[in-house]
Design an enzyme around this catalytic site. Sequence first.
Site, PDB file in Angstrom:
ATOM      1  N   VAL A   1       9.595  65.060  40.127  1.00 40.25           N
ATOM      2  CA  VAL A   1       8.416  64.511  39.451  1.00 40.25           C
ATOM      3  C   VAL A   1       7.948  65.427  38.328  1.00 40.25           C
ATOM      4  CG1 VAL A   1       6.038  63.745  39.741  1.00 40.25           C
ATOM      5  CG2 VAL A   1       7.698  63.283  41.526  1.00 40.25           C
TER       6      VAL A   1
ATOM      7  N   TYR B   1       4.246  67.494  57.193  1.00 41.62           N
ATOM      8  CA  TYR B   1       4.178  67.278  55.750  1.00 41.62           C
ATOM      9  C   TYR B   1       3.030  66.332  55.406  1.00 41.62           C
ATOM     10  CZ  TYR B   1       5.642  65.801  51.047  1.00 41.62           C
ATOM     11  OH  TYR B   1       5.682  65.517  49.714  1.00 41.62           O
TER      12      TYR B   1
ATOM     13  N   GLY C   1      11.038  70.219  39.336  1.00 41.92           N
ATOM     14  CA  GLY C   1      11.347  69.262  40.390  1.00 41.92           C
ATOM     15  C   GLY C   1      11.509  67.852  39.858  1.00 41.92           C
TER      16      GLY C   1
ATOM     17  N   GLY D   1       5.417  72.873  39.479  1.00 46.89           N
ATOM     18  CA  GLY D   1       6.621  72.208  39.969  1.00 46.89           C
ATOM     19  C   GLY D   1       7.362  71.510  38.853  1.00 46.89           C
TER      20      GLY D   1
ATOM     21  N   LEU E   1      -0.521  65.278  43.613  1.00 48.72           N
ATOM     22  CA  LEU E   1       0.460  64.285  44.034  1.00 48.72           C
ATOM     23  C   LEU E   1       0.730  64.402  45.527  1.00 48.72           C
ATOM     24  CD1 LEU E   1       1.228  64.927  40.865  1.00 48.72           C
ATOM     25  CD2 LEU E   1       3.136  63.438  41.420  1.00 48.72           C
TER      26      LEU E   1
ATOM     27  N   SER F   1       1.952  61.675  49.042  1.00 47.43           N
ATOM     28  CA  SER F   1       3.120  60.932  49.518  1.00 47.43           C
ATOM     29  C   SER F   1       2.650  59.742  50.339  1.00 47.43           C
ATOM     30  CB  SER F   1       4.004  61.833  50.376  1.00 47.43           C
ATOM     31  OG  SER F   1       4.952  61.083  51.112  1.00 47.43           O
ATOM     32  N   SER F   2       3.448  58.686  50.337  1.00 47.83           N
ATOM     33  CA  SER F   2       3.084  57.494  51.115  1.00 47.83           C
ATOM     34  C   SER F   2       3.156  57.748  52.621  1.00 47.83           C
ATOM     35  CB  SER F   2       3.987  56.321  50.744  1.00 47.83           C
ATOM     36  OG  SER F   2       5.345  56.624  51.004  1.00 47.83           O
ATOM     37  N   CYS F   3       3.739  58.877  53.044  1.00 45.41           N
ATOM     38  CA  CYS F   3       3.810  59.174  54.484  1.00 45.41           C
ATOM     39  C   CYS F   3       2.446  59.561  55.048  1.00 45.41           C
ATOM     40  CB  CYS F   3       4.832  60.270  54.757  1.00 45.41           C
ATOM     41  SG  CYS F   3       4.331  61.904  54.198  1.00 45.41           S
TER      42      CYS F   3
ATOM     43  N   ARG G   1      12.155  48.877  52.092  1.00 41.39           N
ATOM     44  CA  ARG G   1      11.579  50.037  51.438  1.00 41.39           C
ATOM     45  C   ARG G   1      11.280  49.737  49.971  1.00 41.39           C
ATOM     46  NH1 ARG G   1      11.243  51.060  55.974  1.00 41.39           N
ATOM     47  NH2 ARG G   1      11.931  52.920  57.141  1.00 41.39           N
TER      48      ARG G   1
ATOM     49  N   THR H   1       5.141  56.068  46.116  1.00 43.99           N
ATOM     50  CA  THR H   1       6.099  55.518  47.064  1.00 43.99           C
ATOM     51  C   THR H   1       7.366  56.367  47.008  1.00 43.99           C
ATOM     52  OG1 THR H   1       7.176  53.482  47.762  1.00 43.99           O
ATOM     53  CG2 THR H   1       7.101  53.905  45.395  1.00 43.99           C
ATOM     54  N   ASN H   2       8.479  55.878  47.567  1.00 39.60           N
ATOM     55  CA  ASN H   2       9.755  56.605  47.526  1.00 39.60           C
ATOM     56  C   ASN H   2      10.211  56.765  46.075  1.00 39.60           C
ATOM     57  OD1 ASN H   2      10.250  56.656  50.480  1.00 39.60           O
ATOM     58  ND2 ASN H   2      10.358  54.442  50.220  1.00 39.60           N
TER      59      ASN H   2
ATOM     60  N   LYS I   1      -0.453  66.872  53.106  1.00 37.36           N
ATOM     61  CA  LYS I   1      -0.827  66.031  51.969  1.00 37.36           C
ATOM     62  C   LYS I   1      -2.200  65.388  52.173  1.00 37.36           C
ATOM     63  CE  LYS I   1       2.596  66.751  49.265  1.00 37.36           C
ATOM     64  NZ  LYS I   1       2.360  67.431  47.964  1.00 37.36           N
TER      65      LYS I   1
ATOM     66  N   HIS J   1      16.566  62.423  50.336  1.00 42.82           N
ATOM     67  CA  HIS J   1      16.086  61.100  50.720  1.00 42.82           C
ATOM     68  C   HIS J   1      17.223  60.081  50.630  1.00 42.82           C
ATOM     69  CE1 HIS J   1      12.179  63.096  49.640  1.00 42.82           C
ATOM     70  NE2 HIS J   1      11.881  62.562  50.810  1.00 42.82           N
TER      71      HIS J   1
END
Length: 314
Positions: free
Chosen positions: A16, A137, A14, A11, A106, A108-110, A210, A165-166, A141, A180
């Site tokens: 990140v 999603y 992208g 990736g 990697l 995600s905080s979700c 946030r 985080t975001n 993860k 986002h």
Amino acid sequence: MNVSSKIYVAGHKGLVGSALVKVLNKSGYTNVIGRSHQELDLTNQKDVIQFFESEKPEYVFLAAAKVGGIHANNTYPAEFIFSNLQIQNNIIDASYRYGIKKLCFLGSSCIYPKFAKQPMDEGQLLDGKLEPTNEPYAVAKIAGIVMCQSYNRQYGTNFISVMPTNLYGPGDNYHLENSHVLPALMRRFHEAKVNQLPEVVIWGTGKPLREFLYSEDMARACVFLMENYDVTGDPKGGEHVNVGSGIEVSIKELAETVKEVVGYNGKLIFDPTKPDGTPRKLLDVSKLHKMGWKHEVNLNEGVRLTYDDYSKSI
């Protein structure tokens, strides 16, 4: 890792991934490789195996993923769970089979429950129900974290997981529906400025809190953890690590910051008839801070750097 180690960034184009390549190069690593989607379909196991067979990387950063905002997650739930599971399953398994020395996955905080206590520490994983809008999603993860832990337990691998985080920064997705909140606001304010619109309407009250982290800070944290955090021999397979700034702002404060940086002079109108989402979402980053890492780029500076990148891309 040493400076000549062969490092594969999955990736790498992208948000990140591109930040990782930049930070690795700045840190002196000279053998960083990547493949575009056109060159390598990460959802195809055969193609991934052939890549690992021919390239033989020593270290892997798994930053490839299908990502998007609430609208995208709601519209394409099957694609989000299928693509992300395929990508991470193929890369994690190939990393084991081809003797990768260390992998950084990697997430995600979700992954945390919708009503998790704030700030959210690593121990709250699987402690409650997920936010329905991005559940497919999040499940993918979570599966990635558990897969890394399982391979560590059974095969003695050293696969670590980080939960950001975001994120925002250069190379972000600025699509008005699929991006986002921060890049979407940036584009809306820019277009309002160009078209001399008197006001911009933002969903909700502006009160939700946030946390945001600049992409290069995230990349620096990943490199730091690859260099300093090992899970080999942990009977539980190693706990994931939260990565964030530890600082929260309201959506209203965020909007005002982006508005100022963009140079839009119109009014902000908040529409309370539209949903606010989760009232607060903040990661507990004390574990990472105790290891000796903290973010470097504050929100105002990060937004300015991101807007410079956006301005060049349009």
